[in-house]
Motif scaffolding. Structure first.
Motif, short mmCIF file in Angstrom:
data_model
loop_
_atom_site.label_atom_id
_atom_site.label_comp_id
_atom_site.label_asym_id
_atom_site.label_seq_id
_atom_site.Cartn_x
_atom_site.Cartn_y
_atom_site.Cartn_z
N ASN A 1 0.80 -1.22 0.00
CA ASN A 1 0.00 0.00 0.00
C ASN A 1 0.84 1.27 0.00
O ASN A 1 0.29 2.37 -0.06
CB ASN A 1 -0.93 0.02 1.22
N ALA A 2 2.15 1.13 0.07
CA ALA A 2 3.08 2.27 0.15
C ALA A 2 2.64 3.21 1.27
O ALA A 2 2.35 4.37 1.06
CB ALA A 2 3.17 3.01 -1.19
N GLU A 3 2.59 2.65 2.47
CA GLU A 3 2.20 3.45 3.63
C GLU A 3 3.06 3.07 4.82
O GLU A 3 3.66 2.00 4.88
CB GLU A 3 0.71 3.27 3.96
N ALA A 4 3.10 4.00 5.78
CA ALA A 4 3.84 3.78 7.02
C ALA A 4 2.86 3.25 8.05
O ALA A 4 1.91 3.95 8.43
CB ALA A 4 4.47 5.08 7.50
N ARG A 5 3.05 2.00 8.49
CA ARG A 5 2.19 1.45 9.54
C ARG A 5 2.64 2.04 10.88
O ARG A 5 3.82 2.01 11.21
CB ARG A 5 2.31 -0.08 9.58
N LEU A 6 1.67 2.57 11.60
CA LEU A 6 1.95 3.30 12.83
C LEU A 6 1.23 2.69 14.03
O LEU A 6 0.22 2.00 13.86
CB LEU A 6 1.51 4.77 12.69
N SER A 7 1.74 3.00 15.23
CA SER A 7 1.07 2.60 16.46
C SER A 7 0.93 3.79 17.38
O SER A 7 1.92 4.45 17.70
CB SER A 7 1.85 1.50 17.18
N LEU A 8 -0.30 4.09 17.77
CA LEU A 8 -0.55 5.14 18.76
C LEU A 8 -0.38 4.57 20.17
O LEU A 8 0.18 5.21 21.05
CB LEU A 8 -1.96 5.71 18.58
N ARG A 9 -0.79 3.31 20.37
CA ARG A 9 -0.72 2.73 21.71
C ARG A 9 0.72 2.52 22.18
O ARG A 9 0.99 2.55 23.37
CB ARG A 9 -1.52 1.43 21.79
N ALA A 10 1.64 2.34 21.23
CA ALA A 10 3.05 2.11 21.61
C ALA A 10 3.66 3.33 22.28
O ALA A 10 4.69 3.21 22.95
CB ALA A 10 3.87 1.72 20.37
N THR A 11 3.04 4.49 22.12
CA THR A 11 3.57 5.71 22.74
C THR A 11 3.01 5.90 24.15
O THR A 11 3.33 6.88 24.81
CB THR A 11 3.22 6.96 21.90
N GLN A 12 2.16 4.97 24.59
CA GLN A 12 1.52 5.08 25.91
C GLN A 12 1.89 3.86 26.75
O GLN A 12 2.11 2.77 26.22
CB GLN A 12 -0.01 5.14 25.75
N PRO A 13 1.97 4.03 28.09
CA PRO A 13 2.27 2.87 28.93
C PRO A 13 1.17 1.82 28.83
O PRO A 13 0.00 2.17 28.71
CB PRO A 13 2.37 3.45 30.34
N ASP A 14 1.55 0.56 28.86
CA ASP A 14 0.59 -0.54 28.78
C ASP A 14 -0.07 -0.71 30.15
O ASP A 14 0.59 -1.12 31.11
CB ASP A 14 1.33 -1.82 28.38
N PRO A 15 -1.36 -0.41 30.28
CA PRO A 15 -2.01 -0.50 31.59
C PRO A 15 -2.04 -1.92 32.15
O PRO A 15 -2.15 -2.11 33.35
CB PRO A 15 -3.42 0.04 31.34
N PHE A 16 -1.92 -2.93 31.28
CA PHE A 16 -1.94 -4.31 31.78
C PHE A 16 -0.76 -4.57 32.70
O PHE A 16 -0.87 -5.32 33.67
CB PHE A 16 -1.95 -5.33 30.63
N GLN A 17 0.39 -3.95 32.41
CA GLN A 17 1.58 -4.20 33.21
C GLN A 17 1.40 -3.67 34.64
O GLN A 17 1.79 -4.33 35.60
CB GLN A 17 2.83 -3.62 32.54
N SER A 18 0.81 -2.49 34.77
CA SER A 18 0.58 -1.97 36.13
C SER A 18 -0.52 -2.77 36.83
O SER A 18 -0.47 -2.98 38.05
CB SER A 18 0.25 -0.47 36.11
N PHE A 19 -1.50 -3.26 36.07
CA PHE A 19 -2.53 -4.14 36.63
C PHE A 19 -1.87 -5.43 37.14
O PHE A 19 -2.16 -5.90 38.24
CB PHE A 19 -3.60 -4.45 35.58
#
Length: 188
Positions: free
Chosen positions: A88-106
């Motif tokens: 698709n000639a696009e950059a696959r991005l992640s918004l969640r990767a820039t935020q702490p994973d709440p599961f780890q603190s849980f």
């Protein structure tokens, strides 16, 4: 490049990106399958509303039904670059990767053997899912639903039931919580 787009400037830009790099841009369009982002740096896309693309699971650590729950058109976002989608000639991005994973603190405050209260959210052939905290679900395997064997989860619980469970496993890597109702019922 194998994809439907022959755009040397776009390809050169995408090939220059590195996994984990942060890219900023503006949300250009919301679709049922994800979000297009017009990046601040780099060329426009010849076909899509933006060169950047975020799939629905990469928008948030919590389960999301629609992109509009997380972002709106014209919203500014900074995302982590995952990969160059050559087709698709696009950059696959992640918004969640820039935020702490709440599961780890849980997981930090949840121990094996701990009792939790929750609500049954879904029945599957191999057990039942229970929401034990906001955004956190665990699985009770079929054999852990009751002391006497049950052939189907609906023989022991129904969606909406309030239940007490014991945590029998916490898998940080797979972000999974394993629960038992059987052990909670007979833990005097």
């Amino acid at each position: 490049m194998g994809g439907p787009f022959e755009n040397p400037e776009l390809c050169a830009f995408l090939e220059s990106l590195h996994c984990g790099e942060l890219l900023s841009g503006t949300v250009a369009a919301l679709e049922w399958f994800g979000v297009f982002v017009a990046l601040d740096d780099g060329p426009d896309h010849p076909v899509f509303p933006g060169v950047g693309f975020i799939t629905i699971p990469e928008l948030s650590w919590r389960r999301v039904e629609a992109a509009s729950e997380i972002v709106q058109v014209e919203q500014r976002v900074t995302c982590e670059f995952l990969q160059f989608d050559t087709w698709n000639a696009e950059a696959r991005l992640s918004l969640r990767a820039t935020q702490p994973d709440p599961f780890q603190s849980f997981a930090d405050r949840t121990a094996v053997g701990q009792k939790l209260h929750g609500r049954v959210t879904k029945l599957v052939p191999f057990g039942a899912f229970v929401q034990v905290a906001d955004g956190f679900e665990g699985l009770i395997h079929l054999r852990e639903l009751a002391w006497t064997p049950v052939e189907a989860p609906e023989n022991a619980v129904q969606v909406g039931d309030e239940v007490t469970v014991v945590v029998t496993g916490v898998n940080r890597e797979r972000r999974k919580l394993v629960l038992s109702q059987r052990q909670a019922a007979h833990d005097y």
